[in-house]
Write an enzyme that holds these catalytic residues in place. Structure first.
Site, short mmCIF file in Angstrom:
data_model
loop_
_atom_site.label_atom_id
_atom_site.label_comp_id
_atom_site.label_asym_id
_atom_site.label_seq_id
_atom_site.Cartn_x
_atom_site.Cartn_y
_atom_site.Cartn_z
N LYS A 40 14.09 1.96 7.03
CA LYS A 40 14.77 1.28 6.15
C LYS A 40 16.01 1.89 5.63
O LYS A 40 16.39 3.13 5.87
CB LYS A 40 13.99 1.04 4.83
CG LYS A 40 12.81 0.09 4.97
CD LYS A 40 12.38 -0.54 3.73
CE LYS A 40 11.35 -1.47 3.86
NZ LYS A 40 10.30 -1.99 3.04
N ARG A 43 3.07 1.37 6.40
CA ARG A 43 3.43 0.31 7.22
C ARG A 43 4.67 0.60 7.86
O ARG A 43 5.69 1.20 7.32
CB ARG A 43 3.95 -0.84 6.16
CG ARG A 43 4.38 -2.10 6.92
CD ARG A 43 4.82 -3.17 5.97
NE ARG A 43 5.46 -4.30 6.84
CZ ARG A 43 6.49 -4.57 7.20
NH1 ARG A 43 7.30 -3.74 6.74
NH2 ARG A 43 6.92 -5.57 7.68
#
Ligand code: 7PM
Length: 266
Positions: free
Chosen positions: A209, A248
């Protein structure tokens, strides 16, 4: 939790598992096999991108992407399968097809979603997001991001219990990058332990991210997605030490090795 993206446009694994307008089943199964070999415990499959610029996907199209993959994975692997969706139609179908969890970035707020989840016996992951995917990064604001995310997750957990979803079925997720500035993400990350006190397992997704890219930026250049693996790994270890239970990730081998070493040495 291994991410298997069934969209043509996901950001760091752009359409790798997609060909000729639909998920490439052979590619998905190959990637799934690799994830298992690398140490994954859960698959997460999603057919709708939450990327800000992504085109909206209709319910039928989303179901057509996800359900054949769900069936194929169920047939070949023992791992529990999480379905990343906000769509109550897909939730019901996925439950029938044997999915283990609904992973909803909208925390079952869509009309019909909480009822669909309640009617199944699946686990649910409730994620915090401020705003909607298309606009969430346009000036997110909080007085205290940790308190607000915590209160939101508690309120959605309460709504689940009222709807007949036992608290034991619920996983919570602060939603890194979803309607949050870098400063908000950092503040929230430092207080993951406070969120763990909500009493439910925490799922954390920071893999590749932009918060990792920003933390690692040099001379004003943000670190590109493919070069965020080590930074994401460090974040995953810290999150786990602060009480996170499910990570995740796109980078299963690196993450599983690091978490296994952490478990052995702490
Ligand atoms: C663009 C923006 C592309 C965001 C991809 C993403 C999470 C999730 C996603 C998460 C849970 C990504 C995200 N992130 N589900 N789905 N938690 N529960 O980076 O953090 O994969 S999509």
């Amino acid at each position: 939790m291994a991410i298997l993206n069934l969209t043509p446009d996901s950001f760091s694994d752009g359409g790798e598992l997609f060909a000729a307008g639909k998920p490439d089943l052979d590619a998905v199964l190959k990637r799934a096999e690799q994830a298992v070999d690398e140490g994954a415990d859960i698959f997460d499959i999603g057919g709708e991108s939450t990327r800000p610029q992504a085109a909206a996907v209709g319910s039928e199209e989303e179901c057509a992407r996800v359900l054949p993959v769900l069936d194929a994975l169920k047939e070949r692997f023992e791992l529990p399968i999480s379905v990343d969706t906000s769509n109550p139609v897909l939730m019901r179908e996925a439950g029938r097809a044997g999915a283990a969890m609904i992973n909803d970035v909208r925390a079952l707020e869509r009309e019909g979603a909480i009822g669909a989840a309640a009617a199944s016996d699946m686990a649910v992951c409730l994620m915090h997001m401020q705003g909607q995917p298309g606009t969430m990064q346009l000036g997110p604001r909080y007085d205290d991001v940790t308190d607000e995310v915590s209160a939101y997750l508690q309120s959605r957990l309460d709504a689940c219990v009222v709807a007949g979803i036992d608290a034991e079925r619920v996983v919570l997720d602060p939603g890194f990058g979803f309607g949050k500035t870098l400063a908000h993400n950092i503040q929230l990350f430092k207080h993951i332990d406070q969120l763990a006190q909500l009493g439910r397992p925490l799922l954390i997704g920071v893999s590749r991210k932009s918060m990792i890219g920003s933390i690692l930026s040099k001379g004003g250049t943000i670190r590109p997605e493919k070069e965020r693996v080590f930074g994401g790994l460090a974040s995953s270890l810290i999150a786990t030490q602060k009480g996170a239970r499910i990570i995740r990730t796109h980078d299963v081998l690196a993450t599983a090795d690091a978490l296994n070493v952490l478990a052995a040495l702490s």
